[in-house]
Structure formats: C-alpha cells, structure tokens
Enzyme design. Structure first.
Site, short mmCIF file in Angstrom:
data_model
loop_
_atom_site.label_atom_id
_atom_site.label_comp_id
_atom_site.label_asym_id
_atom_site.label_seq_id
_atom_site.Cartn_x
_atom_site.Cartn_y
_atom_site.Cartn_z
N HIS A 136 20.49 0.74 40.94
CA HIS A 136 20.47 0.18 39.59
C HIS A 136 21.36 0.92 38.60
O HIS A 136 21.42 2.15 38.61
CB HIS A 136 19.03 0.21 39.06
CG HIS A 136 18.86 -0.38 37.70
ND1 HIS A 136 18.22 0.28 36.68
CD2 HIS A 136 19.28 -1.56 37.18
CE1 HIS A 136 18.22 -0.49 35.60
NE2 HIS A 136 18.86 -1.60 35.87
N HIS A 175 25.70 0.04 29.98
CA HIS A 175 24.45 -0.61 29.61
C HIS A 175 24.10 -0.35 28.15
O HIS A 175 23.88 -1.27 27.37
CB HIS A 175 23.31 -0.15 30.52
CG HIS A 175 22.06 -0.95 30.37
ND1 HIS A 175 21.23 -0.86 29.27
CD2 HIS A 175 21.48 -1.87 31.19
CE1 HIS A 175 20.21 -1.68 29.40
NE2 HIS A 175 20.34 -2.32 30.56
#
Length: 324
Positions: free
Chosen positions: A50, A86
């Site tokens: 991830h 992100h």
C-alpha cells in the site's frame, strides 16, 4: 529385472544407467505434474503493498513479499499527472508525504519488470495506480486519461529494450470519473496500443458505491473484461464484510457480472482480518504489511498461494462452493 544383451560390461552398465535415469526423470515429471495440478487448484492471491509512492519504497515492499504495488497519482488542476503522492490524512502509522515524479516512478517500474533488465524482479507482477481525479473537471479528467496513457506507452511499452511485463490496474473512486476511462481508451487506440492495453490494463472503481451502479457504468463504457472490484476502508477503522461478500458473489456469477474478474480488500493490516478476507473469497488485499499476508498464506497453503506472472489477473475463478 532388466536384462542386458550387450557384449561388454561397460556397455551394459551404460544401458542400465540410462534406464535408471529415464525412470527417475519420469517419476520426477509425474510428481511435478501432480504438484502443479495441486497448485493450480489453489486460489492465487495478489499481495498489494500500500501507498508505495517513493522509489526507495518499491524494493522495500517487494522484499517484504509483495507481488504487487499500489501508488497514488496526484494531478494538477488541468489534469497533468505530477507525483506519486498521497498526502495527509492517510493510513495510521504511515508517512503520508513520500513522493516521486510520476515519470521517474514509471521509469523505475520498467527497470524492475523488464525481463532483460539486470534489476528484474520476477515476482513483481502488477501495479495499481490510485488516480486522484475526483476533484477535477470533466475536461481535466479527459486530459488526465490521455496523459496517463502517453506515460504508460512511453515508459512501459515502447522505446529501446524489453517492455514491462507487469499488469496494471487503473483505479479511481467514483462512476462520475469515467471520462478518464473514455479518454485513456481512445488515446491508446489512436497510438496503436489498443491490443496491448486489452492485455495489460484493468479497471477498478474503489469508492464503495453501489455495485449495481458500478456494473452499469462499465456497461455504458463498453468494458466487457478486466474489471477488478474493491471494498474497504482505512486501516484506522473497521468495516463490515457485507459489501465485500456481495462483490465476491457477483464475481462468482457470470450472469450477475461477466466482466468482473477479481475482488480485493483494502487496507488490511491485522492477520486476523486477512484470514477473514480469505475465507470470504477475495483474490487480493492491499496492505501496509505484506510480510504478514505472506505468513497468513503459509497457514492457508492448502487452498491459497501468491499469484505469479503466469496467473492472469483477468481470469474469473469462482469458489468451488458458493455461499450466495
């Protein structure tokens, strides 16, 4: 007992050794065939690392046992892909600010997934790009689709040297983002890479919308294959498996959703949650701890295994016994 009719002892010994070797090879081939058959019956699992947004993180996650990676792609307001980034907030216990330029990131991916490269990682088989496009205008989403297509063609599929062998899942949050898909598909077709895209590119709508609504969006686009479907929530929170189980049921049924091939769960860090997800019937998980999923798969080794490059991410594998 075998008999030898050669005139010399040496000739006789050679014949006997040859016979023994043939028997040994035949036995090994039979055992390997049985082993391969048993492996084929196990569900292949995509262990997706991830938020792998910095180049330095790529091999760190692969070394932990990931066979796939997820990276976030951030765009400017005009739809130009800028960074694998992100930002805050993100998952608990993670650094949200790691990043790289998208172009440089894809260059590194090619080095690791081209068989002729000295840095080739055979076990790295899939890249998921989490496209942060929902706040863009439709025109910007269209631009984003064209730009991502150009980058993939340039950095992974063309130029000198062998092209990248990995598969790519392009993930975006909502059905309202499908202008990206239209533009991407038109671009690869106009560039002469439609067949490569059909082979290598899959799709995922990750925002936990109604599954029927998502299926209808794909039908409207004319997408009849290569669909992944996710369900999940940040690792900071817990979530019911109801929608996940519904997605698995739809995957298992050709009538319900023919184009849906794989279902995965995000973001899963607890081994107990990983075990529950495997029991539900998922094909993969996004995790911050791929080594923990490797450990869980060792416990489930009779029924599950890590996917490899010979496993198609576009193949539907229904459960032998459905609970639907």
């Amino acid at each position: 007992m075998a008999h030898c009719y050669y005139n010399s002892k040496r000739g006789c010994n050679r014949v006997m050794k040859t016979v023994a070797l043939v028997v040994l090879i035949s036995t090994v081939m039979v055992e390997e065939s049985r082993g391969d058959s048993q492996e084929d019956k196990k569900r292949p699992i995509w262990n997706i690392g991830h938020m792998v947004n910095a180049v330095k993180q790529i091999e760190e996650f692969l070394d932990l046992g990931a066979n796939a990676l997820e990276a976030d792609v951030t765009f400017d307001d005009n739809g130009n892909p800028k960074w694998t980034y992100h930002g805050t907030p993100c998952d608990c216990f993670r650094d949200c600010l790691r990043w790289e330029y998208v172009d440089e990131y894809l260059k590194r991916i090619r080095e690791l997934t081209s068989p002729g490269s000295s840095k080739f990682r055979k076990g790295f088989i899939l890249l998921m790009l989490d496209l942060k496009i929902s706040k863009l205008s439709d025109n910007a989403k269209s631009k984003a689709g064209k730009e991502i297509a150009d980058m993939i063609i340039k950095r992974l599929w063309s130029g000198s040297g062998e092209k990248a062998q990995l598969y790519i899942v392009l993930s975006f949050p909502y059905v309202n983002d499908i202008e990206f898909v239209r533009a991407f598909r038109e671009r690869v077709k106009s560039k002469g890479f439609a067949s490569e895209a059909e082979k290598r590119i899959g799709w995922d709508i990750s925002g936990n919308e109604d599954l029927g609504k998502i299926r209808d969006a794909y039908q409207k686009l004319g997408i009849t294959d290569n669909v992944w479907q996710s369900d999940g929530i940040t690792n900071c929170l817990t979530r019911s498996h109801d929608r996940l189980a519904e997605a698995v049921c739809k995957r298992d049924s050709d009538k319900e959703w023919p184009s849906l091939k794989k279902v995965y769960y995000w973001t899963v860090d607890k081994q107990s949650s990983m075990k529950e997800a495997l029991k539900v019937g998922v094909d993969g998980m996004i995790t911050n701890d791929p080594d923990d999923l490797v450990a869980v798969l060792n416990e489930f080794s009779g029924t599950h295994r890590l996917a490899n490059i010979n496993d198609s991410p576009w193949q539907k594998i229904p459960r032998p016994k459905s609970n639907c």
